[in-house]
Design a protein around this motif. Structure first.
Motif, PDB file in Angstrom:
ATOM      1  N   LEU A 113      -7.671 116.514 -20.128  1.00 54.76           N
ATOM      2  CA  LEU A 113      -8.837 115.377 -21.600  1.00 54.76           C
ATOM      3  C   LEU A 113      -7.821 115.773 -22.120  1.00 54.76           C
ATOM      4  CD1 LEU A 113     -11.319 118.619 -22.318  1.00 54.76           C
ATOM      5  CD2 LEU A 113     -11.666 117.037 -20.713  1.00 54.76           C
ATOM      6  N   HIS A 114      -7.013 113.558 -22.193  1.00 56.80           N
ATOM      7  CA  HIS A 114      -5.977 112.977 -22.680  1.00 56.80           C
ATOM      8  C   HIS A 114      -6.735 113.278 -23.554  1.00 56.80           C
ATOM      9  CE1 HIS A 114      -3.522 113.393 -18.067  1.00 56.80           C
ATOM     10  NE2 HIS A 114      -3.896 114.570 -18.768  1.00 56.80           N
ATOM     11  N   GLN A 115      -7.283 112.889 -24.655  1.00 56.07           N
ATOM     12  CA  GLN A 115      -7.375 112.797 -25.932  1.00 56.07           C
ATOM     13  C   GLN A 115      -7.037 113.329 -26.929  1.00 56.07           C
ATOM     14  OE1 GLN A 115     -11.557 112.989 -25.329  1.00 56.07           O
ATOM     15  NE2 GLN A 115     -11.762 110.771 -25.380  1.00 56.07           N
ATOM     16  N   ALA A 116      -6.754 113.055 -28.015  1.00 60.51           N
ATOM     17  CA  ALA A 116      -5.764 113.486 -29.465  1.00 60.51           C
ATOM     18  C   ALA A 116      -6.489 114.486 -30.306  1.00 60.51           C
ATOM     19  CB  ALA A 116      -5.429 112.544 -31.111  1.00 60.51           C
ATOM     20  N   VAL A 117      -7.810 114.466 -30.128  1.00 65.04           N
ATOM     21  CA  VAL A 117      -8.763 115.005 -30.439  1.00 65.04           C
ATOM     22  C   VAL A 117      -8.902 116.700 -29.406  1.00 65.04           C
ATOM     23  CG1 VAL A 117     -10.723 114.758 -29.256  1.00 65.04           C
ATOM     24  CG2 VAL A 117     -10.822 115.995 -32.001  1.00 65.04           C
ATOM     25  N   ALA A 118      -8.960 116.424 -28.288  1.00 59.18           N
ATOM     26  CA  ALA A 118      -8.333 118.526 -27.461  1.00 59.18           C
ATOM     27  C   ALA A 118      -7.612 118.549 -27.358  1.00 59.18           C
ATOM     28  CB  ALA A 118      -8.971 117.156 -25.808  1.00 59.18           C
ATOM     29  N   ALA A 119      -6.825 117.737 -26.907  1.00 59.20           N
ATOM     30  CA  ALA A 119      -5.420 117.421 -27.731  1.00 59.20           C
ATOM     31  C   ALA A 119      -5.088 118.975 -28.594  1.00 59.20           C
ATOM     32  CB  ALA A 119      -3.830 117.221 -26.912  1.00 59.20           C
ATOM     33  N   ALA A 120      -5.130 118.566 -30.401  1.00 58.89           N
ATOM     34  CA  ALA A 120      -5.142 119.160 -30.492  1.00 58.89           C
ATOM     35  C   ALA A 120      -6.118 120.888 -31.056  1.00 58.89           C
ATOM     36  CB  ALA A 120      -5.548 118.979 -32.151  1.00 58.89           C
ATOM     37  N   ALA A 121      -6.983 120.818 -30.741  1.00 59.07           N
ATOM     38  CA  ALA A 121      -8.058 121.595 -30.214  1.00 59.07           C
ATOM     39  C   ALA A 121      -6.936 122.499 -29.109  1.00 59.07           C
ATOM     40  CB  ALA A 121      -9.070 121.551 -29.808  1.00 59.07           C
ATOM     41  N   LYS A 122      -6.993 122.151 -27.913  1.00 59.04           N
ATOM     42  CA  LYS A 122      -6.686 123.570 -27.157  1.00 59.04           C
ATOM     43  C   LYS A 122      -4.808 123.892 -27.478  1.00 59.04           C
ATOM     44  CE  LYS A 122      -8.639 122.879 -23.452  1.00 59.04           C
ATOM     45  NZ  LYS A 122      -9.302 123.566 -22.431  1.00 59.04           N
ATOM     46  N   GLY A 123      -4.426 123.043 -28.346  1.00 57.58           N
ATOM     47  CA  GLY A 123      -2.507 123.554 -29.794  1.00 57.58           C
ATOM     48  C   GLY A 123      -3.265 124.654 -30.467  1.00 57.58           C
TER      49      GLY A 123
END
Length: 307
Positions: free
Chosen positions: A277-287
């Motif tokens: 899921l290479h999207q900024a919002v998805a990365a932030a959530a996973k972080g």
């Protein structure tokens, strides 16, 4: 060599949306954290970040500037502009050495190293990448709605992407840059939807100040267009996860559970390096989720030790 004065609760390697949001969560949990990042994000080629509520359209560098400003409210979070080059130790006491010769000791690790592009082997593609050539229609399709596009993809990926991009425009041409790798039924499906298909290798992409004008094929065909979507060849943003024993998928992603825990005790991963899921919002959530799990582990260990 300079060594940090204290045993940190966590070192986060990578300062994109995943790493910075993880730092925010851990800072709010009163954990001492260092974020090590060299400041060269993959999405630096793009002008705007999209699909992130309250940050839609912000540039990647402005996104990071705002994030770092917000992290300044948490004195236990330190941002380090450097590159992690080696890791030793184990759960409870990892030692992270950087390119500038600094050494950090940490109880836990969180890899937010992202992915990086392998060299773009189509002449002219690098000049338009991030300006009029993109990889994700959810991120950049709106700006190219109803425009004539070229889609550079083949095989099963093409049969996934063609219906997807049709939600933004029906004016697209497929260039597979060599044999398409399609079955007769798949070719017929494209014909039914009136999607032009060209299998000749791409000679070059002609552009003006980053805006594509046309794609020229080796057989002499020229395809005018206003934008391009293509499937990049990616590799993990750092070799360190594999070097310390983290299991990787065949595609090079770090294997994690639902909360970002890797196969190595004390080590977590989040963002593009551990997800498709290479999207900024998805990365932030996973972080955020990985940081919460890491924090829970730290608190439980301290609870048991002091009980």
């Amino acid at each position: 060599m300079m060594m940090s004065k204290q045993l940190l609760d966590a070192v986060i390697i990578g300062g994109g949306p995943a790493g910075l949001n993880a730092a925010l969560m851990l800072g709010r949990a009163r954990k001492h954290v260092a974020v090590i990042d060299e400041g060269k994000p993959r999405n630096a080629v793009t002008r705007e970040t999209h699909g992130f509520l309250t940050r839609d359209g912000v540039s990647p560098f402005e996104f990071r500037r705002i994030a770092k400003e917000e992290l300044g409210a948490y004195p236990s979070v330190t941002l380090v502009e450097d590159t992690a080059v080696s890791i030793a130790g184990e759960d409870g006491n990892f030692q992270i050495e950087t390119a500038q010769g600094n050494l950090y000791a940490s109880k836990k690790l969180l890899f937010a190293v992202g992915m990086k592009d392998r060299p773009l082997d189509i002449p002219g593609l690098a000049e338009v990448y991030g300006k009029s050539a993109f990889v994700c229609p959810y991120c950049d399709g709106w700006e190219l709605r109803d425009e004539p596009l070229v889609v550079i993809v083949k095989g099963a990926d093409l049969m996934h992407f063609a219906p997807l991009i049709s939600g933004w425009t029906n004016r697209f041409t497929v260039c597979t840059n060599g044999p398409a790798g399609l079955t007769d039924d798949q070719r017929e499906e494209l014909r039914r939807h009136q999607v032009p298909l060209f299998e000749s290798p791409i000679l070059n992409i002609e552009s003006n100040e980053g805006i594509v004008r046309q794609v020229v094929l080796e057989d002499g065909t020229s395809i005018p267009c206003r934008g391009i979507f293509f499937k990049p060849e990616l590799t993990t943003g750092s070799d360190l996860p594999q070097a310390i024993g983290c299991r990787l998928t065949e595609d090079g992603m770090v294997v994690v559970d639902d909360f970002g825990k890797t196969t190595v005790p004390g080590v977590y991963s989040a963002g593009d390096a551990a997800s498709r899921l290479h999207q900024a919002v998805a990365a932030a959530a996973k972080g955020a989720f990985a940081a919460a799990a890491l924090n829970n582990e730290l608190n439980l260990e301290a609870w048991r030790q002091n009980g």
